[in-house]
Write a protein that holds these residues in place. Structure first.
Motif, short mmCIF file in Angstrom:
data_model
loop_
_atom_site.label_atom_id
_atom_site.label_comp_id
_atom_site.label_asym_id
_atom_site.label_seq_id
_atom_site.Cartn_x
_atom_site.Cartn_y
_atom_site.Cartn_z
N PRO A 68 9.46 39.24 41.64
CA PRO A 68 9.47 38.75 43.02
C PRO A 68 9.07 37.28 43.11
CG PRO A 68 7.58 40.20 42.64
CD PRO A 68 8.42 40.24 41.41
N ASP A 69 9.72 36.53 44.04
CA ASP A 69 9.29 35.15 44.30
C ASP A 69 8.21 35.18 45.38
OD1 ASP A 69 10.51 35.19 46.88
OD2 ASP A 69 12.43 34.55 46.04
N ARG A 70 7.77 33.99 45.83
CA ARG A 70 6.62 33.92 46.76
C ARG A 70 6.92 34.64 48.08
NH1 ARG A 70 4.19 30.53 50.30
NH2 ARG A 70 6.04 29.24 50.38
N PHE A 71 8.17 34.61 48.53
CA PHE A 71 8.50 35.31 49.78
C PHE A 71 8.60 36.82 49.56
CE2 PHE A 71 9.85 31.00 50.75
CZ PHE A 71 9.27 30.83 51.99
N GLU A 72 9.17 37.19 48.42
CA GLU A 72 9.36 38.64 48.16
C GLU A 72 8.03 39.37 47.99
OE1 GLU A 72 13.81 38.25 46.18
OE2 GLU A 72 12.05 38.18 44.90
N LEU A 73 6.94 38.60 47.81
CA LEU A 73 5.62 39.25 47.71
C LEU A 73 5.08 39.64 49.09
CD1 LEU A 73 3.80 37.01 45.06
CD2 LEU A 73 4.69 39.34 44.76
N HIS B 79 2.68 30.84 42.19
CA HIS B 79 1.36 30.22 41.95
C HIS B 79 0.92 29.34 43.12
CE1 HIS B 79 2.91 31.08 37.87
NE2 HIS B 79 1.70 31.58 37.76
N GLN B 80 1.89 28.99 44.00
CA GLN B 80 1.56 28.14 45.17
C GLN B 80 1.02 29.03 46.28
OE1 GLN B 80 1.66 24.95 45.24
NE2 GLN B 80 3.21 24.24 43.81
N ASP B 81 -0.10 29.72 46.01
CA ASP B 81 -0.52 30.71 47.00
C ASP B 81 -1.37 30.11 48.13
OD1 ASP B 81 -2.60 30.24 45.35
OD2 ASP B 81 -2.93 32.33 44.76
N ASP B 82 -1.66 28.78 48.05
CA ASP B 82 -2.44 28.20 49.16
C ASP B 82 -1.61 27.23 50.00
OD1 ASP B 82 -2.23 26.35 47.22
OD2 ASP B 82 -4.38 25.92 47.02
N ILE B 83 -0.30 27.30 49.87
CA ILE B 83 0.59 26.43 50.66
C ILE B 83 0.44 26.82 52.14
CG2 ILE B 83 2.61 27.92 50.45
CD1 ILE B 83 4.32 25.55 49.87
N CYS B 84 0.21 25.83 53.01
CA CYS B 84 0.00 26.21 54.42
C CYS B 84 1.36 26.29 55.14
CB CYS B 84 -0.99 25.29 55.11
SG CYS B 84 -0.33 23.73 55.66
N ARG C 159 12.83 23.74 46.09
CA ARG C 159 13.01 25.20 46.05
C ARG C 159 12.02 25.85 45.08
NH1 ARG C 159 17.12 29.18 46.88
NH2 ARG C 159 16.82 30.91 45.47
N LYS C 160 11.93 25.24 43.88
CA LYS C 160 11.02 25.80 42.86
C LYS C 160 9.59 25.83 43.41
CE LYS C 160 13.29 24.79 38.50
NZ LYS C 160 14.14 23.60 38.70
N MET C 161 9.22 24.76 44.11
CA MET C 161 7.85 24.69 44.65
C MET C 161 7.60 25.78 45.68
SD MET C 161 7.83 20.59 45.12
CE MET C 161 6.53 20.53 46.29
N VAL C 162 8.54 25.97 46.62
CA VAL C 162 8.27 26.93 47.70
C VAL C 162 8.41 28.39 47.27
CG1 VAL C 162 8.70 25.38 49.64
CG2 VAL C 162 10.59 26.71 48.72
#
Ligand code: TMP
Length: 211
Positions: free
Chosen positions: A156-161, A61-66, A54-57
């Protein structure tokens, strides 16, 4: 996978800011008051390994996750969650109340990211076999209103962005799934005041408790 389900599996879904937390508290309290042994959990997450995923996704900072990696991580977290927590609880006769499950994968990775639904269905079958929630509450409100609520609470988390358009696809996919499976997925209008929302949830729960 054969699961000897004695308990019930209830999930709660919705786009950002629809009020999942207060309504999960409400559902949990109603079930406990009815004498049911409840396990409350969330996705992605639950057991420690799934919480690490969960923390990873969610990490901004994980902006290049495919997209495929994101999808596989959701199912990796889910496989561990099912194995370690959800299935043992259901087999022990407990009721599991889960904040999001595979409908979120169809909505976010399918609707939002554009991954073909048939590929998600393959992973669903692989990881879950025939296991599906008995009941799913879909808290629904206009995306704009939910995002305004969510943005006022925390970083915001990665999805909320993501942009509004992403969440419009997410909402549309959720609603499409609810319409395809009306017995399982109950659409709750999450726009009115909390007591009105909880009244709708309470009506559905009384039905399932009466069965
Ligand atoms: P939340 O639990 O605070 O809503 O955050 C979890 C985020 O993870 C949320 O933005 C939805 C997203 N998500 C997916 O994209 N796919 C999934 O399968 C699940 C369970 C969650």
């Amino acid at each position: 996978m054969v699961v000897n389900m004695k308990g019930r599996f209830i999930t709660l879904e919705g786009t950002e800011g629809v009020g999942k937390t207060s309504n999960l508290n409400f559902i949990e309290n109603i079930l406990r008051d009815a004498g049911i042994d409840v396990v409350r959990t969330r996705e992605p997450g639950g057991p420690p390994l799934s919480e690490t995923i969960r923390k990873m996704v969610l990490d901004t900072h994980q902006d290049d996750i495919c997209d495929d990696t994101e999808l596989l991580l959701m199912f990796a977290a889910r496989a561990q969650h099912l194995h370690q927590l959800i299935i043992p609880a259901l087999e022990a006769g407990k009721w599991v109340v889960c904040d999001r499950f595979t409908d979120a994968t169809y909505a976010y990775q399918g609707g939002g990211r554009g991954i073909d639904q048939s590929r998600i269905a393959i992973l669903e079958k692989w990881v879950q076999g025939d296991l599906r929630p008995d009941l799913t509450f879909l808290l629904d409100m206009p995306v704009e209103d939910g995002l305004a609520r969510a943005s006022s609470r925390s970083e915001p988390d990665r999805f909320e962005l993501e942009k509004q358009d992403f969440f419009e696809h997410v909402r549309h996919t959720y609603l499409r799934r609810a319409k395809a499976e009306p017995e399982r997925v109950k659409i709750i209008d999450a726009s009115p005041s909390l007591d009105k929302v909880q009244h709708q949830i309470g009506e559905v729960l009384s039905e399932i408790l009466a069965q």
